[in-house]
Structures are given as C-alpha cells and as structure tokens.
Design an enzyme around this catalytic site. Structure first.
Site, PDB file in Angstrom:
ATOM      1  N   GLU A 206      -6.342  -1.397  15.583  1.00 35.54           N
ATOM      2  CA  GLU A 206      -6.935  -2.331  14.628  1.00 35.54           C
ATOM      3  C   GLU A 206      -5.918  -3.401  14.210  1.00 35.54           C
ATOM      4  OE1 GLU A 206      -8.330  -0.504  11.027  1.00 35.54           O
ATOM      5  OE2 GLU A 206      -8.313  -2.433   9.968  1.00 35.54           O
TER       6      GLU A 206
ATOM      7  N   ARG B 241       2.444   0.779  10.275  1.00 31.81           N
ATOM      8  CA  ARG B 241       1.996   1.204   8.952  1.00 31.81           C
ATOM      9  C   ARG B 241       3.165   1.146   7.964  1.00 31.81           C
ATOM     10  NH1 ARG B 241      -2.751   3.529   7.994  1.00 31.81           N
ATOM     11  NH2 ARG B 241      -3.062   3.915  10.208  1.00 31.81           N
TER      12      ARG B 241
ATOM     13  N   ARG C  94       0.837  -1.204   0.000  1.00 41.26           N
ATOM     14  CA  ARG C  94       0.000   0.000   0.000  1.00 41.26           C
ATOM     15  C   ARG C  94       0.864   1.243   0.000  1.00 41.26           C
ATOM     16  NH1 ARG C  94      -4.806  -1.831   4.242  1.00 41.26           N
ATOM     17  NH2 ARG C  94      -5.240  -3.797   3.183  1.00 41.26           N
TER      18      ARG C  94
ATOM     19  N   SER D  12     -10.059  -6.678  10.255  1.00 43.56           N
ATOM     20  CA  SER D  12     -11.258  -5.979   9.826  1.00 43.56           C
ATOM     21  C   SER D  12     -12.056  -6.939   8.964  1.00 43.56           C
ATOM     22  CB  SER D  12     -10.841  -4.741   9.032  1.00 43.56           C
ATOM     23  OG  SER D  12     -11.970  -4.004   8.660  1.00 43.56           O
TER      24      SER D  12
ATOM     25  N   ARG E  46       1.276  -6.463  12.693  1.00 42.94           N
ATOM     26  CA  ARG E  46       0.618  -5.913  13.879  1.00 42.94           C
ATOM     27  C   ARG E  46       0.477  -6.977  14.980  1.00 42.94           C
ATOM     28  NH1 ARG E  46      -3.762  -1.316  11.782  1.00 42.94           N
ATOM     29  NH2 ARG E  46      -2.209  -0.172  10.571  1.00 42.94           N
TER      30      ARG E  46
END
Length: 414
Positions: free
Chosen positions: A348, A276, A261, A351, A388
């Site tokens: 988070e 991130r 990403r 999801s 994560r």
RNA sequence: AGACAGGUGGCCGAGUGGUCGAAGGCGCACGCCUGGAACGCGUGUGUAGGGAAACCUACCGAGAGUUCGAAUCUCUUCCUGUCUGCCA
C-alpha cells in the site's frame, strides 16, 4: 457518525450494512434503544420546562400587580425538582448515546465487496508492467544504507525505534518528491494548503480518530493537543461548523505534512526499513463536496494518485477494499499498491476514501442548497506517502551494482 | 507568561434580572414605484431538536452556578485586541 434517523427508520438495513464492517448487532440494538430513551427523556423535560416558563411569566405579572405569589411559588418549586430529575435523565441518555454512536463506524456503500480482511480485497486493475531484473533485486534498506541515503541507527539514537534520518540524496529526494507531488496536484485543480501539525480533540473527533483510536496518537503532555496522524485531520476540519455555499463546492485541497503514528497494534511488523515509521511525510488530497459530486470527485482523486505513480514510472495496482478491511470513517476505499521488486510484492502506498456524510455529521460541515442546509461529503486520499514512494523508487530503479537511477520527471526537482 | 479591555444574528451595533430570538442600521430576497435602474415605500430574512400541524424546547464564545425567571449577576474556561516580557 451514522445517521440515527436512518437507524430509527430502517433498523434492519443499517444493522445488516454494519455487520459487513464487523459491528456486533447487539451494539446497534443498544444504539437504537438509547436513542429512543433520549427522545423520551427529552420530551418529558421539554414539557416540564414549557410549564415552568409559562408559570414564571405569570409570576412576574403577579409581582407587578402586587398579587400574592406564595402558592404559585410552591407549584414552581415542585415543578422545578421535576425538571431537574428529567434533565438528569436526559443527560444520562445523551452521554450513553454519544459514547455508543461515536464508536460506530460508517456504513459501507452497497457495492463494497464482502470480506473479512485484506485477503478479500478486489483487484480492479494493474498499471505498468513490473520491470524484469537480470539480477536479484535488493530490498530498500540495503540500498538505502549502501547509497548513504538513510540512517536507521541515528534516528533511533535521537528519538527511538521507528525513527530514521535521511542524508544527502535521500533527503533531497524526499524534498523533491514533496514538491513534485504538490505541483502535480495543483495542476489538477487542488489548492495547496499548509496546516498545523497539532490539533485539538474536537478536530480529531470530527474525522473519526477520536474517541476510539486515542492509543494510536501522540499526545502533548499537559495540553489537549495531539500530533496529526495524517493531514486529512486538519484539512477536513478546516470547515467544521461552517455552512458553505453550494457554488463554492467542491473544495479541492492538497497539503504536505509530517504524520505521526504510535503504531500501537503493529509491534513486530515491518520493523526493518522505512515502511512503518512513527513519523513519515505525506502529501494528502482532501475534498469537500456536495452529495451529488462526491462519487465523481472520488474517481478523480483515485485517478490523480494513480497518474502520479505513473509519472514516477512505478508499477501499481488498484484494490477495492472489502467491508471488513474498510477504515472506521470510510464508506468506500480504493488502495493503491505499488510493486516492490525487493520484497516481491505489492504494498500500500496510497489509500483514497469517500466518507460520504459521516465526518461531515461529526464536524458539522454543511452547505446551502436552495435555502436548505445539507451535510457535505468529505473525501481524503494520500497523494502518496513519501517514505514509501522512496522505497518504491529505490527498489524499482536499482541497478546491478546497487546504484539507483532516478525517474526522469524528478530531474527538474533535484 | 503578566496586566487591562472585549466576545450578541450574514455584518455593524443596542440591550445590567421578566412579555428578548433579541431594538436600530447595513446586507440579502420578494413586492410596489420606474421605460429600465437608483432613491423611496412595504413585507420577509439565524441554527438545531421534537411534532401531521398549531406550536414547544434549546442557543447572545463554552461550561457550571444563583434565581420562580439570566444576553444581563457569580465562578471556571477558551478566544480576540492592546501594552509589558520572551522568542523562530
């Protein structure tokens, strides 16, 4: 893509529902108008084309019988220029409708809570008590560097910022987690699938990343190929343009991929550590179901991810996303947030979304139900982002001296 | 990457300018036949959009073109196969 027939039939309801996802009503009005315009242009074109087909048949007969075709030809030529005109109008309307409709997000489920941002998300439940520390817990980057697990500088050297390198136990833990998660999902009926990391435009349109979010994707120069931002993209699109047998559903898949990403809108956020990154590892769950099955499968997927966190002894909470925080393709989403004692907050880590028929309509994924073709429902969810998860393990399992005691379920994987 | 050969319905396969959404076969569904089945016979069997319906439109890998008319001719492109080259 939303259902244009539904829009036509019940404009107010669709408009209202989409406003909860912050979609401007004028946009929906425009969508409806373009849809009408297309129908008008189409029927004009089809009427003219029908006449042309009929006269062309006549023309052939005249030729055969040796009759004079000059007059018929004049009529045909005139009608032909009409057709060209109508066809241009139709294409214009089509292009306009596409441009609009492909950029309209999914309609949220009726029971999705109202809200503007993640602050309005609703906590459903908490699982496991956060551990009490008799020292001040450190943040993961400190622990990662101290233990020699992660090298943030050398990742930047060989690539650029937001890339990192795992070393030694860090690299092994990564691999162990991937294997553990895949096995865990397999035991719950998900078939392991290994998919391409590069996909084409059509595929990204199918799941809704394109055309709207091209800025977030890494594109291969000189090719119409993109690095996948999540395994959801290739996994869901495996069945694009297919008509499945209802009895073969639900299809439950799990797959591990790297995800890429650009994080275009995230400048300055989470710059430190591995929360991130431009590239991260993720094990994904994807389901293709009948319309009746999707709700139950959604619950199953949420439970699967929560149980996985439970098995890793990681305290977490389940958050139902409000309308404003829902992603483009999702009708409903539950986020799993893991407790990070170093950061002293929940973050988070997974999801899970039900997109209902939104992606299926774009990707044309259908199934036969008693001779009738129905749009399938598609669901996706992270069975935990690996990076994560490592962050969560480091912070939750740290000792006073900075060493880390790994959760025991991983013993056989290390 | 280069050369050649191909891409037609669920599958096989015919079709080189007109009445072709497409012969024939296989498969599948229903009916007849049978004690039951096989065989045989008959009927049906793609997708999408529009319409109350009759019916109309589009689709023979995709896109553009020629033509009154294209599965059929031309161009571009993608994919598959075979051979050559390269490569984990």
């Amino acid at each position: 893509m939303i259902d244009l027939k539904l829009l036509q039939k019940d404009f107010d309801a669709v408009s209202m529902a989409l406003s909860r996802k912050k979609v401007d009503a004028t946009l929906i009005e425009a969508l409806k108008e373009k849809n009408e315009a297309l129908k008008t242009a189409k029927s004009s074109y089809e009427r003219a084309q029908a006449a042309q087909n009929e006269m062309s048949k006549q023309f052939g007969l005249y030729k055969k019988e040796g009759k004079d075709t000059a007059q018929l030809k004049t009529t045909l030529d005139a009608n032909k220029s009409q057709i060209t005109l109508f066809l241009d109008q139709q294409r214009e309307a089509e292009a306009a409708l596409d441009a609009l409709s492909m950029n309209i997000p999914n309609i949220p489920d009726a029971d999705v809570p109202e809200g503007q941002s993640d602050e309005d998300n609703v906590e459903l439940r908490r699982v496991l008590e956060p551990r009490h520390f008799d020292f001040t817990p450190k943040e993961h980057w400190e622990l990662a560097e101290q233990n020699g697990w992660i090298d943030f500088e050398r990742g930047v050297k060989v690539a650029k910022s937001r890339f990192s390198v795992s070393y030694d136990m860090g690299a092994r833990l990564e691999r162990a987690l991937i294997n553990f998660m895949l096995d865990f999902n397999r035991a719950r009926g998900f078939t392991e699938v290994s998919v391409p990391s590069l996909v084409n435009r059509r595929t990204l349109e199918g799941t809704g990343q394109l055309p709207k979010f091209e800025d977030d994707l890494f594109k291969i120069e000189g090719e119409e190929l993109f690095l996948i931002p999540t395994a959801e993209v290739p996994l869901t699109n495996l069945y694009q343009d297919e008509i499945l047998e209802a009895e073969s559903l639900p299809l439950l898949m799990t797959g591990y991929t790297s995800c890429f990403r650009k994080e275009a809108g995230s400048a300055g956020r989470d710059t430190r550590g591995m929360i991130r990154q431009h590239q991260f590892h993720k094990v994904e769950l994807v389901a293709i179901t009948t319309q009746e099955q999707s709700e139950a499968v959604f619950v199953q997927m949420v439970q699967c991810a929560s149980d996985l966190l439970g098995a890793l002894e990681l305290p977490h909470r389940l958050m139902q996303l409000c309308g404003g925080d829902l992603g483009f393709s999702a009708a409903r989403t539950i986020d799993l947030e893991v407790w990070l004692p170093g950061q002293n907050c929940y973050r988070e880590i997974s999801s899970i979304s039900n997109t209902r028929d939104f992606q299926a309509r774009r990707a044309r994924i259908r199934y036969k139900d008693g001779g009738k073709n129905m749009l399938a429902h598609t669901l996706n969810g992270s069975s935990l982002a690996v990076g994560r998860t490592m962050v969560a393990i480091m912070e939750n399992f740290q000792n006073g001296d900075g060493s880390i005691t790994l959760p025991s379920v991983l013993n056989s994987y290390l």
